[in-house]
Each structure stands twice: as C-alpha cells, then as structure tokens.
Design an enzyme around this catalytic site. Structure first.
Site, PDB file in Angstrom:
ATOM      1  N   ALA A  66       1.133 -13.116  -5.831  1.00  8.88           N
ATOM      2  CA  ALA A  66       2.411 -12.451  -5.587  1.00  8.88           C
ATOM      3  C   ALA A  66       2.281 -11.018  -6.093  1.00  8.88           C
ATOM      4  O   ALA A  66       1.453 -10.728  -6.964  1.00  8.88           O
ATOM      5  CB  ALA A  66       3.522 -13.185  -6.317  1.00  8.88           C
ATOM      6  N   GLU A 134      -1.008 -17.021 -13.561  1.00  6.13           N
ATOM      7  CA  GLU A 134       0.346 -16.559 -13.916  1.00  6.13           C
ATOM      8  C   GLU A 134       0.589 -16.542 -15.421  1.00  6.13           C
ATOM      9  O   GLU A 134       1.284 -15.670 -15.935  1.00  6.13           O
ATOM     10  CB  GLU A 134       1.403 -17.453 -13.237  1.00  6.13           C
ATOM     11  CG  GLU A 134       1.527 -17.252 -11.736  1.00  6.13           C
ATOM     12  CD  GLU A 134       0.562 -18.100 -10.914  1.00  6.13           C
ATOM     13  OE1 GLU A 134      -0.377 -18.692 -11.494  1.00  6.13           O
ATOM     14  OE2 GLU A 134       0.729 -18.169  -9.688  1.00  6.13           O
TER      15      GLU A 134
HETATM   16  N1  COA Z   1      -0.015  -7.704  -7.111  1.00  2.00           N
HETATM   17  C1  COA Z   1       0.043  -6.387  -6.863  1.00  2.00           C
HETATM   18  N2  COA Z   1      -1.031  -5.607  -6.727  1.00  2.00           N
HETATM   19  C2  COA Z   1      -2.215  -6.192  -6.829  1.00  2.00           C
HETATM   20  C3  COA Z   1      -2.385  -7.569  -7.075  1.00  2.00           C
HETATM   21  C4  COA Z   1      -1.197  -8.345  -7.220  1.00  2.00           C
HETATM   22  N3  COA Z   1      -1.231  -9.665  -7.412  1.00  2.00           N
HETATM   23  N4  COA Z   1      -3.698  -7.861  -7.150  1.00  2.00           N
HETATM   24  C5  COA Z   1      -4.342  -6.705  -6.934  1.00  2.00           C
HETATM   25  N5  COA Z   1      -3.457  -5.687  -6.759  1.00  2.00           N
HETATM   26  C6  COA Z   1      -3.733  -4.280  -6.493  1.00  2.00           C
HETATM   27  C7  COA Z   1      -4.180  -3.560  -7.758  1.00  2.00           C
HETATM   28  O1  COA Z   1      -3.061  -3.186  -8.531  1.00  2.00           O
HETATM   29  C8  COA Z   1      -4.910  -2.388  -7.156  1.00  2.00           C
HETATM   30  O2  COA Z   1      -3.945  -1.461  -6.695  1.00  2.00           O
HETATM   31  P1  COA Z   1      -4.141   0.130  -7.009  1.00  2.00           P
HETATM   32  O3  COA Z   1      -5.442   0.479  -6.361  1.00  2.00           O
HETATM   33  O4  COA Z   1      -2.958   0.768  -6.375  1.00  2.00           O
HETATM   34  O5  COA Z   1      -4.193   0.230  -8.501  1.00  2.00           O
HETATM   35  C9  COA Z   1      -5.569  -2.986  -5.930  1.00  2.00           C
HETATM   36  O6  COA Z   1      -4.836  -4.166  -5.618  1.00  2.00           O
HETATM   37  C10 COA Z   1      -7.010  -3.376  -6.150  1.00  2.00           C
HETATM   38  O7  COA Z   1      -7.065  -4.264  -7.258  1.00  2.00           O
HETATM   39  P2  COA Z   1      -7.974  -3.999  -8.552  1.00  2.00           P
HETATM   40  O8  COA Z   1      -7.350  -4.703  -9.710  1.00  2.00           O
HETATM   41  O9  COA Z   1      -8.253  -2.554  -8.706  1.00  2.00           O
HETATM   42  O10 COA Z   1      -9.308  -4.754  -8.105  1.00  2.00           O
HETATM   43  P3  COA Z   1     -10.410  -5.395  -9.066  1.00  2.00           P
HETATM   44  O11 COA Z   1     -11.571  -5.718  -8.189  1.00  2.00           O
HETATM   45  O12 COA Z   1     -10.657  -4.562 -10.258  1.00  2.00           O
HETATM   46  O13 COA Z   1      -9.761  -6.773  -9.581  1.00  2.00           O
HETATM   47  C11 COA Z   1      -8.535  -8.824  -9.363  1.00  2.00           C
HETATM   48  C12 COA Z   1      -9.444  -7.789  -8.667  1.00  2.00           C
HETATM   49  C13 COA Z   1      -8.097  -9.849  -8.317  1.00  2.00           C
HETATM   50  C14 COA Z   1      -9.302  -9.522 -10.488  1.00  2.00           C
HETATM   51  C15 COA Z   1      -7.316  -8.110  -9.961  1.00  2.00           C
HETATM   52  O14 COA Z   1      -6.743  -7.281  -8.949  1.00  2.00           O
HETATM   53  C16 COA Z   1      -6.241  -9.035 -10.456  1.00  2.00           C
HETATM   54  O15 COA Z   1      -6.380  -9.624 -11.523  1.00  2.00           O
HETATM   55  N6  COA Z   1      -5.140  -9.153  -9.686  1.00  2.00           N
HETATM   56  C17 COA Z   1      -4.008  -9.942 -10.076  1.00  2.00           C
HETATM   57  C18 COA Z   1      -4.271 -11.416  -9.946  1.00  2.00           C
HETATM   58  C19 COA Z   1      -3.086 -12.210 -10.406  1.00  2.00           C
HETATM   59  O16 COA Z   1      -2.731 -12.234 -11.571  1.00  2.00           O
HETATM   60  N7  COA Z   1      -2.415 -12.885  -9.463  1.00  2.00           N
HETATM   61  C20 COA Z   1      -1.295 -13.713  -9.737  1.00  2.00           C
HETATM   62  C21 COA Z   1      -0.042 -12.960  -9.575  1.00  2.00           C
HETATM   63  S1  COA Z   1       1.374 -13.992  -9.931  1.00  2.00           S
END
Ligand code: COA
Length: 260
Positions: A66, A134
């Site tokens: 999300a 989460e």
């Molecule tokens: N919600 C909103 N934005 C998200 C997202 C999410 N769940 N997951 C990734 N993004 C965005 C990042 O903020 C980033 O945006 P930006 O470039 O404007 O800063 C972009 O997507 C790329 O993600 P980034 O974190 O830079 O990639 P990464 O390769 O370093 O890491 C993940 C990848 C998946 C490990 C990391 O993005 C992450 O932990 N995401 C959240 C996962 C999560 O907690 N999901 C459950 C949500 S309830």
C-alpha cells in the site's frame, strides 16, 4: 477506458491487468485501488474474458505494498475506508468467477502480497520476494493479509511472517504453500502464458463451479462443502459444455467449450 495507473492488454480470452506505477514500485494508492476495482468489474462482466492475469510493471516489483506516503497522512476514519476499499477489491478478485493468475516478479510486499494472495494461482519468479512488513511501520496488514495468509499457510506461518515482518524468497513462499509455481525469471512469461492458455480453453462454467466450491468449502464444514460440490456437479449437467466435453471424449476429439 483509459487508466492512469493500470495497463490493460487482451490476447484472445485472456485479459492482462498490469499495475503501472513503476517509479513507486507499483504501490497501491487509493486511485490505483479504485482503478483495479473497476478493471476487475469489467473483466467480470465481459463474457469474452475467461482468464485474468494480474502483473506489476517493470522488473523490480509486482507491487511493493500500500502507498506509505498516502497512508502517512490518514486519519483512523480514512484508514478504515482505505482498508475496506482494499478488502473489497481483494474479495472481488477472489470471487470473480473466472481464474485469476498473479504473475509475480520482484517485490510482493504488504498490499502486494495481499493482492497476490487474493488471486487463485500465483506464479512467481525465483527472484521474487514476499513479506508482510506492516509491523515495521507500526501497522498491521489491512487488505486481508492476516486472514488469507492464515488460510493459505496456516497459523504458524501467518504469525511468523506478520510478527517478524521478514521478507522471504519465492522458494520459501512455495514451501509454505503461498505460491503455486516458482520458475526461472526468463521463463515467467512463457509459463504464465501457457497456464493462461490452458485455463482459457477449459470449460468456463466448470471453472466457475470449481472456484465456488473450493472457496466456499474453505469457509465451512465438510458436510456443507460437500453439498456445495454436489450442487455444482449437478448444475454442470445443465450445460452444453458438459455434453460437449463428454461427447468429445467418446468421439476421441478435442472438446471446444462455449461457456454455455
Ligand atoms: N509506498 C509508497 N512508495 C513506495 C513504496 C510503498 N509501499 N514502496 C516503494 N516506494 C517508492 C519509494 O518511496 C521510492 O520513491 P522515491 O523514488 O520517490 O523516493 C520508489 O518507490 C523506489 O523505492 P526505493 O525504496 O527507493 O527502492 P529500493 O530498491 O531501495 O527498496 C523496497 C525497495 C521494496 C525494499 C522498499 O521500497 C520498501 O521497503 N518499500 C516498502 C515496502 C513496505 O513496507 N510495504 C508495505 C506497505 S504497508
């Protein structure tokens, strides 16, 4: 209909719905949830669609969850509406009445894992990563994750994954019964296409009966589940497809199912 966050493709009776927010790793904001809800309603109503493939854009993620930026500003009332909208979408996918295949590469985290679990079959690349992180955000899963993971993989796995927030590999997800197939990344599209072709050629009313019996049966007693099965079995005898399938077998030819 044009979507801002989805790409829709058709190949024969197969509709592919791709979440397309690659710069946000396909995170599910409210607008994307609404668009997915509409796209699945259209797939449900369109008789020409027999199978849906759900995918995420780009190599890096199926859906990374999300949208955390959007959730950061939510009040509890907005959070409740968001959770309900997500749950309604997942339930509408599960109850579509047509097989839905999740094509999973990269991250399937949080709402992404919940979205995948609402699909009927999950084909994952060996490089896919699953998790319900989460808890690391001070949250709990809100799109059905606690319930579908419990039903798919049992209480131990559901509690372990949700309480630790740990990521797991596609192989581990397969061992836990969360994904139905794990394939080499370069084979993912071919395997999903072949599976979708196979399901698109199957008798659609029989597929709907199987989905109904298995999904309802998972929520009820064995006796009620067996009764659903008997009703579905009897109903199949009212279809042209059943006559065609059995006759084609006897005539040693391939059946052609019309969905009637
Ligand atoms: N919600 C909103 N934005 C998200 C997202 C999410 N769940 N997951 C990734 N993004 C965005 C990042 O903020 C980033 O945006 P930006 O470039 O404007 O800063 C972009 O997507 C790329 O993600 P980034 O974190 O830079 O990639 P990464 O390769 O370093 O890491 C993940 C990848 C998946 C490990 C990391 O993005 C992450 O932990 N995401 C959240 C996962 C999560 O907690 N999901 C459950 C949500 S309830």
């Amino acid at each position: 209909m044009a979507y801002r966050n989805l790409e829709i493709a058709h190949r024969g009776a197969i509709r592919t719905i791709t979440v397309h927010r690659p710069d946000k790793l396909n995170a599910l904001n409210r607008e994307t949830l609404n668009e997915l809800t509409l796209a699945f309603a259209q797939a449900s109503q369109d008789d020409d669609v027999r199978v849906v493939v759900l995918a995420g854009s780009g190599e890096k993620a199926f859906v990374a969850g999300a949208d955390i930026a959007e959730m950061n500003g939510y009040t509890p009332v907005q959070a409740q509406a968001f959770s309900r909208a997500g749950q309604r979408l997942m339930t509408s996918i599960e109850r579509l009445g047509k097989p839905v295949i999740a094509r999973i590469q990269g991250f399937a985290l949080g709402g992404g894992m919940e979205l995948a679990m609402a699909c009927h079959l999950r084909v994952a690349s060996e490089k896919a990563t699953f998790g319900q992180p989460e808890i690391n955000l001070g949250l709990i899963p809100g799109f059905g994750g606690t319930q579908r993971l419990l039903r798919l993989a049992g209480r131990g796995a559901a509690l372990e994954l949700c309480l630790t927030g740990a990521n797991i590999s596609a192989r581990r997800a397969y061992e836990l019964g969360i994904v139905t197939r794990v394939v080499a990344p370069e084979s993912l599209d071919d395997v999903v296409s072949a599976l979708a072709d196979q399901l698109a050629a199957a008798a659609p009313l029989a597929a709907a009966g199987i989905l109904d019996a298995v999904l309802q049966g998972g929520e009820t007693s064995i006796d009620q589940g067996l009764e659903f099965e008997t009703q579905g079995f009897a109903l199949a005898f009212s279809t042209d497809d059943m006559r065609e399938g059995t006759t084609a077998f006897l005539e040693k030819r391939k059946a052609v199912f019309q969905g009637r």
